[in-house]
Design an enzyme around this catalytic site. Structure first.
Site, short mmCIF file in Angstrom:
data_model
loop_
_atom_site.label_atom_id
_atom_site.label_comp_id
_atom_site.label_asym_id
_atom_site.label_seq_id
_atom_site.Cartn_x
_atom_site.Cartn_y
_atom_site.Cartn_z
N ARG A 131 -10.38 -36.66 -18.84
CA ARG A 131 -10.61 -37.21 -17.51
C ARG A 131 -10.71 -38.74 -17.45
O ARG A 131 -11.76 -39.30 -17.05
CB ARG A 131 -11.83 -36.55 -16.84
CG ARG A 131 -11.78 -35.04 -16.90
CD ARG A 131 -12.86 -34.38 -16.10
NE ARG A 131 -12.57 -34.34 -14.67
CZ ARG A 131 -13.38 -33.83 -13.77
NH1 ARG A 131 -14.53 -33.35 -14.11
NH2 ARG A 131 -13.02 -33.82 -12.50
N ASP A 189 -8.58 -25.68 -9.91
CA ASP A 189 -9.96 -25.27 -9.65
C ASP A 189 -10.09 -23.75 -9.45
O ASP A 189 -11.21 -23.23 -9.43
CB ASP A 189 -10.52 -25.99 -8.41
CG ASP A 189 -10.63 -27.49 -8.64
OD1 ASP A 189 -10.50 -27.92 -9.80
OD2 ASP A 189 -10.82 -28.23 -7.65
N LYS A 220 -16.18 -29.38 -0.53
CA LYS A 220 -16.93 -30.26 -1.45
C LYS A 220 -16.13 -31.51 -1.78
O LYS A 220 -16.63 -32.62 -1.67
CB LYS A 220 -17.25 -29.50 -2.75
CG LYS A 220 -17.69 -30.41 -3.89
CD LYS A 220 -17.98 -29.64 -5.15
CE LYS A 220 -16.92 -29.63 -6.19
NZ LYS A 220 -16.71 -30.80 -7.03
N ASN A 221 -14.89 -31.31 -2.20
CA ASN A 221 -14.14 -32.47 -2.71
C ASN A 221 -13.67 -33.42 -1.61
O ASN A 221 -13.30 -34.55 -1.89
CB ASN A 221 -12.99 -32.01 -3.61
CG ASN A 221 -13.52 -31.47 -4.94
OD1 ASN A 221 -14.66 -31.75 -5.32
ND2 ASN A 221 -12.71 -30.69 -5.63
N ARG A 232 -23.78 -26.89 -8.00
CA ARG A 232 -23.17 -28.18 -7.69
C ARG A 232 -22.05 -28.03 -6.66
O ARG A 232 -21.71 -28.99 -5.97
CB ARG A 232 -22.56 -28.80 -8.96
CG ARG A 232 -23.59 -29.44 -9.88
CD ARG A 232 -22.89 -30.25 -10.95
NE ARG A 232 -21.70 -30.84 -10.41
CZ ARG A 232 -20.50 -30.83 -11.02
NH1 ARG A 232 -20.36 -30.28 -12.18
NH2 ARG A 232 -19.46 -31.39 -10.45
N CYS A 278 -17.68 -32.06 -14.54
CA CYS A 278 -17.45 -30.89 -15.39
C CYS A 278 -16.73 -31.26 -16.69
O CYS A 278 -15.79 -32.05 -16.68
CB CYS A 278 -16.60 -29.87 -14.64
SG CYS A 278 -17.50 -29.04 -13.34
C1 EPZ Z 1 -10.46 -33.85 -8.51
O1 EPZ Z 1 -10.80 -34.44 -9.75
C2 EPZ Z 1 -11.51 -32.83 -8.22
N1 EPZ Z 1 -12.81 -33.48 -8.20
C3 EPZ Z 1 -11.47 -31.75 -9.27
O2 EPZ Z 1 -12.38 -30.75 -8.84
C4 EPZ Z 1 -10.09 -31.15 -9.37
O3 EPZ Z 1 -10.03 -30.26 -10.46
C5 EPZ Z 1 -9.04 -32.24 -9.56
O4 EPZ Z 1 -9.17 -33.25 -8.54
C6 EPZ Z 1 -7.61 -31.72 -9.52
O5 EPZ Z 1 -7.35 -31.12 -8.29
C7 EPZ Z 1 -13.19 -34.16 -7.13
O6 EPZ Z 1 -12.51 -34.24 -6.13
C8 EPZ Z 1 -14.53 -34.78 -7.18
P1 EPZ Z 1 -7.41 -35.95 -10.84
P2 EPZ Z 1 -10.14 -35.78 -10.18
O7 EPZ Z 1 -7.63 -37.42 -10.89
O8 EPZ Z 1 -9.82 -36.58 -8.97
C9 EPZ Z 1 -5.40 -37.18 -15.01
C10 EPZ Z 1 -13.90 -28.98 -9.12
O9 EPZ Z 1 -14.01 -27.96 -9.82
N2 EPZ Z 1 -5.84 -38.54 -14.70
O10 EPZ Z 1 -6.56 -35.39 -9.76
O11 EPZ Z 1 -11.01 -36.41 -11.19
C11 EPZ Z 1 -6.57 -36.25 -15.28
O12 EPZ Z 1 -7.03 -36.34 -16.61
C12 EPZ Z 1 -13.41 -30.27 -9.70
O13 EPZ Z 1 -14.22 -29.03 -7.91
C13 EPZ Z 1 -5.46 -39.60 -15.50
O14 EPZ Z 1 -4.77 -39.42 -16.52
O15 EPZ Z 1 -8.81 -35.24 -10.84
C14 EPZ Z 1 -5.99 -34.91 -14.94
O16 EPZ Z 1 -5.25 -34.41 -16.02
C15 EPZ Z 1 -13.31 -30.31 -11.16
N3 EPZ Z 1 -5.87 -40.88 -15.17
C16 EPZ Z 1 -5.02 -35.23 -13.78
O17 EPZ Z 1 -4.77 -36.63 -13.87
C17 EPZ Z 1 -6.61 -41.12 -14.05
O18 EPZ Z 1 -6.93 -42.29 -13.81
C18 EPZ Z 1 -5.54 -34.92 -12.40
O19 EPZ Z 1 -6.84 -35.49 -12.25
C19 EPZ Z 1 -6.98 -40.05 -13.23
C20 EPZ Z 1 -6.57 -38.77 -13.57
#
Ligand code: EPZ
Length: 418
Positions: free
Chosen positions: A122, A305, A22-23, A397, A117
């Site tokens: 985020r 995840d 998915k991702n 989803r 989610c």
């Molecule tokens: C991706 O989300 C995945 N979603 C998530 O999958 C997954 O949990 C996550 O990566 C971590 O592996 C998709 O790929 C669509 P991040 P993403 O940016 O990219 C902080 C699922 O269940 N952060 O790696 O949005 C953030 O708050 C889902 O399939 C900032 O502070 O996650 C978090 O604490 C849910 N500023 C950490 O970084 C930013 O600009 C990691 O988030 C971006 C992120």
């Protein structure tokens, strides 16, 4: 309303085929619009709601999209708008990838702030920092991100946090930028590598994906290509954890075992057996497993995840498990639901302390988000009696056909419409 009804307490046996990730898919399909020539056909695309949303956004932007059983063909040569003003954008997180892709090709984009989610704050500050560093002007108004640039120029960007989304989005934006962009402290997840491979197949010049330094040398244009997305590491991990929890023996096909190492290691530590094959893993579990300590971390650490499915497994493991959720501050909403089923869990901030019980008992519970939904399905499969899982639109989803896949393994699970 649709619900899952599960009569639990049965071991599971057989084979399950894992779908495309998915991702990875939700980033690859928006990335396809950077191509100004040719069409792209992407194979191994999961049949899930998030992909249906991406398809609608692509069509809204003017792409011609054709869907076969598990592949999608995109002709992005005649994009008609760079303003993704369509409600699907708000339904999912990955709609933010249209920002990077549109900015790369058209030097402008307008996309509403993404949904997804409810697992924490985020923010997308790191995406914005990257776009700005490349030369884009970023204005957030009326809930949407507006990007404009005269030109994009390669530069060095150091991410303050390791972010999958920011790494991929800025990589997309930099593919056609002038000169060289270097992304430091990048995410190393397999889907980051997959998106880079897809972009390179379209003619991009990206090196180092999968390490924390990614170097992107801008090229003139991208051309559509044929590509196949990697298998879904999280769907595979969900079936591994379910087998460990229910007991039984399941062969999990169409996986890359290397991507599953952190999960296999934890399950082995708990007492399950995991055998790796070329593109499959077999998991065997008998009797009660032992409690375990887990800290979620960026790849190659234990994935956030799978924290929720893993906490379901820990509820029936012998002794105490301590789960530290270091990525998202609100990813414990499933805990109250597990407690309804007899689990003993105490949450203190980002830490869940779980004292294993002999078994769970069926109850009416809710999927509060996608992986919480998977956690509740696993809870239902192990519990004595009947469990009804509501809120399964979250599960749809991200998991194609979850009930049919478990049914084929011998579980008593069905979807009802009320
Ligand atoms: C991706 O989300 C995945 N979603 C998530 O999958 C997954 O949990 C996550 O990566 C971590 O592996 C998709 O790929 C669509 P991040 P993403 O940016 O990219 C902080 C699922 O269940 N952060 O790696 O949005 C953030 O708050 C889902 O399939 C900032 O502070 O996650 C978090 O604490 C849910 N500023 C950490 O970084 C930013 O600009 C990691 O988030 C971006 C992120």
């Amino acid at each position: 309303m649709e619900k899952l009804v599960i009569n639990g307490g049965k071991s599971i046996f057989g084979k399950v085929n894992i779908n495309g990730a998915k991702n990875a898919a939700v980033a690859i399909l928006p990335a396809a619009i950077i191509a100004s020539k040719g069409t792209s056909t992407v194979d191994n695309i999961p049949n899930i709601e998030d992909i249906n949303c991406i398809e609608k956004i692509l069509k809204y932007l003017g792409c011609k999209v054709e869907k076969a059983s598990n592949s999608i063909t995109i002709d992005s040569t005649e994009i008609t708008t760079t303003n993704a003003d369509i409600e699907e954008v708000r339904k999912m997180r990955a709609s933010y990838y249209f920002l990077g892709a549109l900015l790369a090709r058209f030097k402008k984009a307008r996309v509403e702030l993404p949904g997804g989610c409810p697992i924490g704050v985020r923010p997308i500050d790191q995406h914005i920092k990257g776009f700005e560093a490349l030369g884009a002007k970023v204005v957030i108004e009326h809930g949407a991100v507006n990007l404009t640039a005269d030109e994009l120029i390669g530069t060095s960007i150091y991410f303050d946090v390791v972010s999958v989304g920011a790494t991929i989005n800025v990589m997309l934006a930099a593919t056609l930028a002038k000169g060289v962009t270097v992304l430091e402290n990048s995410a190393k997840e397999p889907h980051v590598v997959d998106v880079a491979n897809f972009l390179n197949s379209m003619g991009a010049n990206i090196k180092g994906a999968g390490t924390d330094t990614i170097k992107i040398t801008g090229v003139e244009e991208l051309t559509g290509c044929n590509y196949s997305a990697i298998p879904d590491q999280i769907e595979a991990g969900t079936f591994m954890i379910a087998t460990a929890a229910c007991g039984g023996e399941v062969i999990i096909n169409n996986v890359i075992p290397k991507h599953l190492e952190s999960i296999s290691a934890k399950l082995i530590e708990m007492g399950a057996e995991v055998i790796e094959h070329d593109d499959a893993v077999t998991i065997k579990s008998k009797g009660r497993l032992k409690g375990v300590n887990i800290k979620t971390l960026p790849y190659p650490g234990f994935p956030t995840d799978l924290q929720q499915p893993m906490s379901t497994l820990s509820t029936i493991a012998e002794g105490r498990s301590i789960i530290n959720e270091s990525i998202y501050e609100s990813r414990f909403k499933h805990v109250d639901e597990l407690k309804k089923m007899g689990a003993t869990i105490k949450v203190e901030g980002r830490i869940a302390i779980i004292d294993g019980v002999e078994t769970l008992t069926g109850a009416q519970v809710r999927a509060t988000d996608l992986r919480a939904g998977a956690a509740m399905v696993i809870a239902g499969l192990i519990a004595n009696g009947t469990t009804i899982v509501e809120g399964i639109e979250h599960i749809d989803r991200g998991y194609p056909n979850i009930e049919n896949k478990f049914k084929a393994l011998g579980a008593d699970i069905k979807r009802i419409y009320e």
